[in-house]
Write an enzyme that holds these catalytic residues in place. Sequence first.
Site, short mmCIF file in Angstrom:
data_model
loop_
_atom_site.label_atom_id
_atom_site.label_comp_id
_atom_site.label_asym_id
_atom_site.label_seq_id
_atom_site.Cartn_x
_atom_site.Cartn_y
_atom_site.Cartn_z
NE ARG A 1 -1.96 -3.51 0.63
CZ ARG A 1 -0.93 -2.94 1.16
NH1 ARG A 1 -0.55 -3.34 2.32
NH2 ARG A 1 -0.54 -1.77 0.63
CD GLU B 1 -5.36 -5.40 -2.15
OE1 GLU B 1 -5.62 -4.51 -1.11
OE2 GLU B 1 -4.45 -4.92 -2.86
CB SER C 1 -6.14 -2.20 -5.32
OG SER C 1 -5.81 -0.83 -5.34
#
Length: 335
Positions: free
Chosen positions: A161, A331, A235
């Site tokens: 990520r 994130e 998320s």
Amino acid sequence: MFQQNIALKPFNTFGIEASASQFFAFQDLDSLQLALKHAAKAPLLVLGGGSNILLTQDFDGLVLKNELKGIKLLNETNEHFFIEVQAGETWHEFVLTAIANNWAGVENLSLIPGTMGAAPMQNIGAYGVEIEQVFDHLKAVEIATGELHEFKHSDCQFGYRESVFKRELKAKFIITSVTLRLNKTPDFNTSYGAIQETLDTMEVNDLSIKSISDAVINIRQSKLPDPKEIGNAGSFFKNPTIDKLDYEGLKAEFPSIPGYQLPDNKVKVPAAWLIEQTGWKGKTFDNIGVHKKQPLVLVNYGGGQGAKIRDLAFEILDSVSTKFGIELHPEVNII
């Protein structure tokens, strides 16, 4: 045209009420380069789909809205299609285009929010696939000079990520286009999560990239709130990776803790499980909270303040660290 004091609520999927002192939407490279000259040293915020940011205050600077559009077949070989996609294209719309044209490789990434420009920056991934697996190269404008640069796969330094654009080159480049290497012959990936189970429920007999995409869409819609109905950025936290020895120690204390073996004696632990075990799942605080089905997702039920969502996120981080000794990391980009 530059606009002054523009409300940013329509441009972030959390639906946070904040404003920008200056706002400029660009549809071509020349406009972007002119805007950067005009901006000089003003603080910059580049927006695509606004699906990976949390605004905690008004932005006293220039917001650049990426509206570059276009999908083009650049080249093809016996095995691959090379597709150039402009950075302002919606990611999921591109996936649907790929499926319609039998360009295989991104079907597992269906329904991920955001735009193409953010995809390599975040190295988006889901259900066993990450964009780096189909990435060829991208083009990006250097903010300081306005010059266009090309970045190959190795230049991007992809990680979980993340990429070089979230580390050393953060806030130094604006991605303008991404070229993907997609497959002529599909390599079906159905082993991750509930894909195969969902395909069985759907009674799919003839496996295709469309059926996998449909299964992923069904799964995501059953687990994740629609930002059009409940403000969120998907998320909020990354799944942490820990040493295998540390995982075995936690397994002895918490026998039900899940983990996925990675190379180099690392184990990925689902952040959703950690958050649920610390009691946060479904908690609400006035008009914000943790989603009742997916504890990775923080939500704004309407009128919530970004600063309060940020504070909630940090409370969750502290709880997980205290109970499990594991450090979670957001994130979402907190601004």
